[in-house]
Write a protein that holds these residues in place. Structure first.
Motif, mmCIF file in Angstrom:
data_model
loop_
_atom_site.group_PDB
_atom_site.id
_atom_site.type_symbol
_atom_site.label_atom_id
_atom_site.label_comp_id
_atom_site.label_asym_id
_atom_site.label_seq_id
_atom_site.Cartn_x
_atom_site.Cartn_y
_atom_site.Cartn_z
ATOM 1 N N GLY A 12 -16.467 0.204 4.974
ATOM 2 C CA GLY A 12 -15.460 -0.629 5.631
ATOM 3 C C GLY A 12 -15.671 -2.118 5.449
ATOM 4 O O GLY A 12 -15.026 -2.927 6.123
ATOM 5 N N TYR A 43 -4.301 -7.633 7.575
ATOM 6 C CA TYR A 43 -3.920 -6.542 8.467
ATOM 7 C C TYR A 43 -4.165 -6.982 9.911
ATOM 8 O O TYR A 43 -4.969 -7.875 10.173
ATOM 9 C CB TYR A 43 -4.748 -5.279 8.197
ATOM 10 C CG TYR A 43 -4.679 -4.754 6.791
ATOM 11 C CD1 TYR A 43 -3.571 -4.039 6.354
ATOM 12 C CD2 TYR A 43 -5.723 -4.966 5.889
ATOM 13 C CE1 TYR A 43 -3.504 -3.549 5.058
ATOM 14 C CE2 TYR A 43 -5.664 -4.472 4.592
ATOM 15 C CZ TYR A 43 -4.553 -3.775 4.178
ATOM 16 O OH TYR A 43 -4.493 -3.292 2.904
ATOM 17 N N THR A 90 -11.192 3.330 10.096
ATOM 18 C CA THR A 90 -11.974 2.723 9.017
ATOM 19 C C THR A 90 -13.051 1.812 9.596
ATOM 20 O O THR A 90 -14.169 1.746 9.079
ATOM 21 C CB THR A 90 -11.051 1.917 8.081
ATOM 22 O OG1 THR A 90 -10.002 2.762 7.623
ATOM 23 C CG2 THR A 90 -11.818 1.377 6.891
ATOM 24 N N SER A 98 -7.434 1.260 11.790
ATOM 25 C CA SER A 98 -7.116 2.478 11.046
ATOM 26 C C SER A 98 -5.930 2.176 10.147
ATOM 27 O O SER A 98 -4.977 1.503 10.556
ATOM 28 C CB SER A 98 -6.757 3.627 11.994
ATOM 29 O OG SER A 98 -7.845 3.950 12.834
ATOM 30 N N TYR A 99 -5.972 2.674 8.919
ATOM 31 C CA TYR A 99 -4.843 2.491 8.012
ATOM 32 C C TYR A 99 -3.670 3.353 8.480
ATOM 33 O O TYR A 99 -3.880 4.442 9.036
ATOM 34 C CB TYR A 99 -5.229 2.865 6.585
ATOM 35 C CG TYR A 99 -6.074 1.822 5.908
ATOM 36 C CD1 TYR A 99 -5.498 0.671 5.371
ATOM 37 C CD2 TYR A 99 -7.459 1.965 5.834
ATOM 38 C CE1 TYR A 99 -6.288 -0.303 4.763
ATOM 39 C CE2 TYR A 99 -8.251 0.997 5.225
ATOM 40 C CZ TYR A 99 -7.648 -0.133 4.693
ATOM 41 O OH TYR A 99 -8.432 -1.098 4.098
ATOM 42 N N GLY A 143 -17.975 2.591 9.145
ATOM 43 C CA GLY A 143 -17.124 1.794 10.017
ATOM 44 C C GLY A 143 -17.797 1.198 11.233
ATOM 45 O O GLY A 143 -17.131 0.593 12.080
ATOM 46 N N THR A 169 -14.997 -4.240 2.816
ATOM 47 C CA THR A 169 -13.841 -4.965 2.274
ATOM 48 C C THR A 169 -12.689 -4.975 3.278
ATOM 49 O O THR A 169 -11.961 -5.962 3.396
ATOM 50 C CB THR A 169 -13.396 -4.336 0.942
ATOM 51 O OG1 THR A 169 -14.480 -4.420 0.006
ATOM 52 C CG2 THR A 169 -12.201 -5.069 0.364
ATOM 53 N N THR A 170 -12.523 -3.879 4.017
ATOM 54 C CA THR A 170 -11.491 -3.836 5.061
ATOM 55 C C THR A 170 -11.761 -4.896 6.119
ATOM 56 O O THR A 170 -10.829 -5.553 6.625
ATOM 57 C CB THR A 170 -11.434 -2.442 5.709
ATOM 58 O OG1 THR A 170 -11.122 -1.470 4.708
ATOM 59 C CG2 THR A 170 -10.383 -2.387 6.794
ATOM 60 N N SER A 196 -10.539 -8.100 4.921
ATOM 61 C CA SER A 196 -9.078 -8.149 5.005
ATOM 62 C C SER A 196 -8.618 -8.488 6.418
ATOM 63 O O SER A 196 -7.615 -9.193 6.601
ATOM 64 C CB SER A 196 -8.473 -6.811 4.564
ATOM 65 O OG SER A 196 -8.742 -6.553 3.200
ATOM 66 N N LEU A 197 -9.349 -8.003 7.424
ATOM 67 C CA LEU A 197 -9.003 -8.336 8.807
ATOM 68 C C LEU A 197 -9.301 -9.803 9.110
ATOM 69 O O LEU A 197 -8.532 -10.466 9.818
ATOM 70 C CB LEU A 197 -9.775 -7.433 9.769
ATOM 71 C CG LEU A 197 -9.348 -5.956 9.814
ATOM 72 C CD1 LEU A 197 -10.283 -5.178 10.733
ATOM 73 C CD2 LEU A 197 -7.914 -5.821 10.286
ATOM 74 N N ASN A 256 0.824 -1.205 0.000
ATOM 75 C CA ASN A 256 0.000 0.000 0.000
ATOM 76 C C ASN A 256 0.862 1.261 0.000
ATOM 77 O O ASN A 256 0.443 2.314 -0.484
ATOM 78 C CB ASN A 256 -0.915 0.024 1.230
ATOM 79 C CG ASN A 256 -1.964 -1.070 1.181
ATOM 80 O OD1 ASN A 256 -2.254 -1.617 0.129
ATOM 81 N ND2 ASN A 256 -2.530 -1.405 2.335
#
Length: 575
Positions: A372, A384, A349, A341-342, A545, A374-375, A378-379, A108
């Protein structure tokens, strides 16, 4: 701060062959000594030049000197090239392994072209130093020192006159050399940036053409080309200063030596053979100085390249093997107060997300874009680490399980369904470590409804899909991704808007294939189209979020205003 120590440690970590290096440098020494002998033999031939003075021994010695110089030099160059190629191969292998182990946050923050440049351009600089310049440096130093010693014994007065010009030459050339190094370093950086521009445009060439972006990308590329042109011209200017200046100094020294030496020859203070030998030794000082200068310039480049390589090698990577082995993912997945948070962002997020995914049940995640969703996926896949909170499998934190075994129990089908360049077979079997029979493969393709279109291809499963699967339609790519997920036999299935970009006919087929895949599996679904998830066991509504609603379709429709608005709009439109 990166130093020469860092450079030599990096090279040492590749374990170059000390024996080959030793032999190569030893042969370089022999080659240099052979070159130092030749002027002395030439002097004797010139001073006593006659047919009677040419003895078999002098001819044999001359031939042996030339042969020893040529053969030892050739073998030395080959061995140093072999060592250099081996070093860069091991360095690239180490970098490639590292790049595959780095976590998503690294990618990223770093552009793809810059990362590729580490693998290609920077390692090539290191290889050039080892295989091309070390030999010249060693030979140059030995040749220059040997020639100076011999010249001092031959005629110390003329030798001192020769060295008067050396400080002048160094004083003028050294600043130019430093400027040339800075230009070379800027050229490396700009080349990496230009590579990024090319990679970005060519990898998304369909977007470029469909958006009429050729002009924009041409201008972006032209900027890089222009910058490289300016740097190239600047480097040419420096070379234009160095080369004539060096030649001027050389010619000046030669004129002085020939004039002064010729006068001494006529006065009987020096023989003609000694003057010829002196001039030959002079060349063995001048040209090695050039080689040594090139070595230090390349060493500066290698130092800069080393800095970037070491930064990559020191980047934080994923440890996919450490942890307990997870053989089955058959307990509830529980998220407790999960926030994220990114890096570099002050805004969360995801904020205090909590929910429970029951085994064998379907949990759908819906809500406005940018909420949020897709994030969150990812978690769950552990791409992440959460800023706070915990994710558990049953009563055990998932961080106790190795990443490899955790992800090995997950099947993921995304909206894009990325494919690799290769055949359909390669893509369906991608990432599988177990042997798959033809019957299993055919059954997976049948369940994914991929066999329908594969039969129409002349090459069947050996059909080449093109880069990123561009030769297939979106629905065909999705069905290949589903077949791949079926063969993985995952315990947890994650579907990220898997049908949102398809037409109604393709969506119906893919939805049937997904139904086959979802049977009996714990499933997480991100969906923009509520029609695909109205029958989910649990629907989570996420906005900004946060989870603002949860329950079945009927429950959310009754109590959640925004969900009701979504449902009324989408379901009535589709009706």
């Amino acid at each position: 701060m990166y130093s020469w120590k860092s450079f030599f440690r990096l090279i040492g970590d590749t374990r170059p062959s000390k024996a080959k290096l030793g032999i190569a440098l030893g042969l370089s020494l022999i080659s240099t000594i052979g070159g130092l002998v030749v002027p002395l033999l030439t002097r004797d031939l010139v001073d006593g030049f006659s047919l009677q003075s040419i003895t078999p021994l002098s001819v044999i010695l001359m031939v042996l000197a030339f042969v020893a110089q040529a053969v030892s030099g050739a073998v030395s160059i080959y061995l140093l090239n072999h060592v250099g190629q081996t070093v860069v191969s091991r360095l690239r292998d180490r970098l490639w392994s590292k790049l595959l182990s780095l976590s998503l946050p690294y990618y990223n923050e770093h552009r793809t072209g810059d990362t590729i440049s580490r693998m290609t351009n920077d390692t090539a600089v290191v290889r050039g130093l080892i295989s091309e310049h070390i030999s010249g440096f060693v030979n140059g130093v030995i040749s220059a020192i040997g020639a100076i010693v011999i010249l001092l014994f031959m005629d110390w007065k003329m030798t001192l006159i020769t060295f008067v010009a050396v400080p002048l030459c160094v004083a003028v050339i050294a600043p130019v050399g430093r400027r040339l190094y800075l230009i070379s370093k800027d050229t490396q950086d700009e080349t990496a940036s230009f590579t990024t521009t090319l990679n970005q445009a060519l990898s998304e060439i369909r977007l470029v053409k469909s958006s009429n972006g050729e002009r924009v990308e041409y201008e972006n590329g032209q900027k890089g080309i222009t910058k490289l042109l300016k740097l190239g011209i600047a480097e040419g200017k420096m070379q234009a200063i160095i080369s004539p200046l060096t030649m001027f100094v050389i010619m000046l020294i030669l004129v002085v030596i020939i004039g002064y030496g010729g006068m001494r020859v006529t006065q009987g203070q020096m023989t003609a053979g000694s003057l010829v030998a002196f001039i030959l030794y002079l060349f063995q000082i001048i040209f090695p100085v050039t080689q040594v200068t090139q070595f230090f310039t390349q060493l500066q480049k290698a130092k800069g390249a080393t800095q970037r390589i070491i930064e990559t090698l020191e980047a934080e990577e994923e440890d996919i093997h450490t942890g307990e082995e997870l053989t089955r993912l058959n307990e509830p997945i529980v998220l407790e107060e999960l926030s994220f948070s990114y890096p570099g962002s002050d805004e969360a997020t995801l904020e205090r997300i909590s929910f429970r995914v029951e085994p064998g049940k379907v949990t759908a995640i819906v809500g406005p874009s940018g909420g949020g969703k897709t994030t969150l996926f990812s978690l769950v896949e552990r791409f992440y680490q959460p800023t706070s909170g915990v994710m558990k499998l049953g009563g055990t934190e998932v961080s106790r399980y190795s990443l490899r075994s955790w992800r090995g129990r997950i099947g993921y089908v995304s909206q894009e369904s990325p494919l690799i360049a290769g055949s359909i077979r390669d893509n369906v079997l991608y990432g599988l470590e177990r042997q798959v029979t033809e019957d299993e493969l055919n059954e997976a393709l049948r369940m994914a409804y991929a066999d329908i279109f594969i039969r129409d291809f002349p090459d069947g499963m050996e059909t080449q899909v093109g880069e990123r699967g561009v030769k297939l339609s979106g629905g065909q790519r999705q069905r290949i991704a589903i077949a791949r997920a079926i063969l993985r036999n995952p315990d947890l299935l994650m579907l990220d808007e898997a049908t949102s970009s398809l037409d109604s006919k393709s969506e119906a087929i893919v939805q049937e294939a997904l139904s086959n895949l979802m049977k009996g599996r714990t499933t997480l679904v991100i969906a923009h189209r509520l029609s695909t998830v109205v029958d989910a066991d649990q629907i989570l509504f996420i906005e900004k979020g946060r989870i603002t609603g949860r329950g079945t379709h009927a429950q959310l429709y009754e109590v959640h205003d925004l969900y009701r608005e979504f449902a009324d709009h989408q379901l009535k439109v589709r009706a």
